[in-house]
Design an enzyme around this catalytic site. Sequence first.
Site, short mmCIF file in Angstrom:
data_model
loop_
_atom_site.label_atom_id
_atom_site.label_comp_id
_atom_site.label_asym_id
_atom_site.label_seq_id
_atom_site.Cartn_x
_atom_site.Cartn_y
_atom_site.Cartn_z
N ASP A 252 9.95 -36.31 5.14
CA ASP A 252 11.11 -37.19 5.27
C ASP A 252 11.82 -37.29 3.93
O ASP A 252 11.17 -37.42 2.88
CB ASP A 252 10.70 -38.59 5.73
CG ASP A 252 10.36 -38.65 7.22
OD1 ASP A 252 10.39 -37.60 7.88
OD2 ASP A 252 10.05 -39.76 7.70
N ASP B 82 4.87 -45.46 5.09
CA ASP B 82 5.11 -44.99 6.45
C ASP B 82 4.01 -44.09 6.99
O ASP B 82 3.85 -43.95 8.20
CB ASP B 82 6.45 -44.24 6.53
CG ASP B 82 7.64 -45.16 6.35
OD1 ASP B 82 7.51 -46.36 6.64
OD2 ASP B 82 8.70 -44.68 5.91
N ARG C 211 12.96 -33.71 16.04
CA ARG C 211 13.34 -33.85 14.63
C ARG C 211 12.93 -32.64 13.80
O ARG C 211 12.11 -32.74 12.90
CB ARG C 211 12.78 -35.13 14.01
CG ARG C 211 13.25 -36.40 14.66
CD ARG C 211 12.83 -37.63 13.89
NE ARG C 211 13.33 -38.86 14.49
CZ ARG C 211 13.17 -40.08 13.98
NH1 ARG C 211 12.50 -40.23 12.85
NH2 ARG C 211 13.66 -41.12 14.60
N ASP D 99 3.82 -40.85 10.49
CA ASP D 99 5.27 -40.94 10.70
C ASP D 99 5.87 -39.54 10.67
O ASP D 99 5.76 -38.80 11.62
CB ASP D 99 5.89 -41.86 9.65
CG ASP D 99 7.34 -42.19 9.95
OD1 ASP D 99 7.69 -42.29 11.14
OD2 ASP D 99 8.13 -42.34 9.00
#
Length: 406
Positions: free
Chosen positions: A232, A204, A284, A228
Site C-alpha cells: 500500500d 494495518d 486491487r 490488509d
Amino acid sequence: MRIHFFALCLVFLCHLLIPISIASPLVQDPEIIAQQVQESINNATKRRNLGYFSCSTGNPIDDCWRCDPDWANNRQRLADCAIGFGKNALGGKGGKIYVVTDPGDDAVNPKPGTLRYGAIQNEPLWIVFARDMVIKLKEELMMNSYKTIDGRGTNVHIAGGPCITIQYVSNIIIHGINIHDCKQGGNAYVRDSPEHYGWRTISDGDGISIFTGSNIWVDHCSLSSCTDGLIDAIHGSTAITISNNYMTHHNKVMLLGHSDSFTEDKNMQVTIAFNHFGEGLVQRMPRCRFGYFHVVNNDYTEWQMYAIGGSAGPTINSQGNRFFAPNDQFSKEVTKREDTPNSVWKSWNWRSQGDLMLNGAYFTPSGAGASSIYARASSLSARPSSLVGSITSGAGSLSCKKNSRC
C-alpha cells in the site's frame, strides 16, 4: 532537567521536520517516464533477439544484472537497473554492506546483526543475509532512508508478525524477500533511528506500507496472506516502481492513494511492471486514486472481483498485460470504478493498449480517445502481451547461487 527536556523536544522536532523535505513531491513527466520504460523493454528484447546474452529474457530489469555470474560481488549494480517512476531509488548504493546474522528482534533496542538494527541506521547501507532465515518481527520494521534489503543468495522470510513500513523516508530498495502472513502491530514503542523511538498506534498489517515515501523500488519479492494490503502507498507517496513480484492468496492486494479527499495524492506516480498476479487474489491489482499509474507487461492469472480499480480520477495506462478472467460471468471485467457514476468517470483517462484479454476478460476504457498523454506515452509500445509469460516467468524471489547466473 529543563535542558534535558529541551534536548528531547529538539530531537523530536527534528525527527518530524527532516522527513518533510525528504518526501517532497518528486513529480516527473509521466509521458517521458512511460516512454523510457518502453525504450528499456524494446532494447532488452532487441538484445535478446540478437543473441547478445544467452540468458536474456527481454525483461530489462533482469537483463541488467542476472546475466552476471559474479552478481554476489557486484550487488550494488542492482541500483542501476530500475525502470519507471522509481528508477532513481538509490537504496544503500555507495554504502557499506551490512550482514544480518541474527533473525531475532527488539523493537526499541535492536541488537547489532539483526535486520532492524541495520534498517534504522542513518547512513546508507546495503543489507544482506548470512543464511536462510525466518524473521518474525515484534513490531513494524521502520525503515530509515537510503537502505537496500537484498535477499539474493538466501531464502529469507519476513512473516508471522508486523512487516515493513516506509514512512517519511526515501530511497528504499526491497529485493528478493518473501513477505507473508503479516499481522497488525502497534500500541508499542518502536525505534526508527539510532536517536529516536516513539509510540506507534495500531498498524494495518500490510506487507509493505509506504506512507509519504519517495524513490521506492520493490522488486522480485513474493507476497501473500497479509492482514490488509500486500503493498500500500498513501499520503503523498510517489516515484515508485513495483516490479517482478509474485503475489498470491490475498484479498486487497495493492492500494495506491489514501482516500478520495486526500488530494495530495494527485502527485503519486507508480510503475507496475512484470509482476505475476497469481492464484487466490480477489481485487486491487491495483486500486488507484488521483495519480498516474503505468501498468505494463504484467500477468494476471486470477482475480475474483476485478483487477484494476480506482476512484477520484486517476490516470491508468495499461499496456501489454495479459488478463485471464475468472469463470464467473459477473467478474469478467478487468476494471472497476469505485462508487462513482458514469457521468463522472467517463472523463477519467483509462486506456488499454496491446493487452491480451482471455476467457472473456474485457477492459472498459474512458477519457479522451485522442489524449496526447497516451499518444506520446505509447509512442514506443510495450512488448507484445504474448511474451508476458516469458517476461514474468521469474517473478517473485529468486533462487540465486553465488558464482553462477541468477
